[in-house]
Design a protein around this motif. Structure first.
Motif, PDB file in Angstrom:
ATOM      1  N   SER A 179     -18.403 -27.900  86.388  1.00  0.00           N
ATOM      2  CA  SER A 179     -17.822 -28.048  87.721  1.00  0.00           C
ATOM      3  C   SER A 179     -16.407 -28.595  87.563  1.00  0.00           C
ATOM      4  N   ARG A 192     -12.731 -27.106  94.671  1.00  0.00           N
ATOM      5  CA  ARG A 192     -13.866 -27.201  93.741  1.00  0.00           C
ATOM      6  C   ARG A 192     -14.346 -25.813  93.349  1.00  0.00           C
ATOM      7  N   THR A 228     -17.638 -24.064  90.561  1.00  0.00           N
ATOM      8  CA  THR A 228     -18.716 -24.291  89.599  1.00  0.00           C
ATOM      9  C   THR A 228     -19.054 -22.973  88.919  1.00  0.00           C
ATOM     10  N   THR A 246     -12.978 -30.092  89.794  1.00  0.00           N
ATOM     11  CA  THR A 246     -12.459 -30.613  91.056  1.00  0.00           C
ATOM     12  C   THR A 246     -10.972 -30.896  90.878  1.00  0.00           C
TER      13      THR A 246
END
Length: 116
Positions: A68, A100, A102, A70
């Motif tokens: 992930s 963000r 993922t 950010t």
């Protein structure tokens, strides 16, 4: 049956793994969290990773490799990608302020041990 010192009973069983490569491209920095080589599925966090960033780890079969990203308040754009055994599986893009993304993959469960 002759037993040794008993140390062999204390040894952790070896879990089969797959080589997973995480890659984050872009400029600047991003906060990252990825699945490492932990049977418990513990994530590894990297704060303010300088991009581009790349890491190859061994992930136990049965776990799902995931990364992930950010972005910070400066925004920008970054792209994550995950490859399992050198084969690209997924990519995603984060953009904008606190953007963000993922990327994940699935690993098969380990084959059951043959009993004698």
């Amino acid at each position: 049956m002759v037993r040794g010192t008993g140390d062999e009973d204390k040894a952790e069983p070896e879990v089969p793994t797959a080589r997973v490569t995480y890659e984050v491209t872009g400029e600047g920095t991003a906060n990252l969290s990825y699945q490492g080589a932990s049977e418990q599925g513990t994530a590894v966090s990297v704060s303010g990773a300088r991009l581009p960033w790349k890491k190859t780890v061994e992930v136990p079969l049965g776990q799902n490799p995931v990364i992930s990203i950010t972005l910070g308040e400066q925004g920008g754009q970054a792209r994550c990608a995950v490859a399992v055994r050198a084969q690209h599986v997924q990519s995603a893009t984060a953009s904008g302020e606190f953007g963000r993304a993922t990327c994940s993959a699935s690993l098969p469960a380990p084959a059951p041990e043959a009993s004698n």
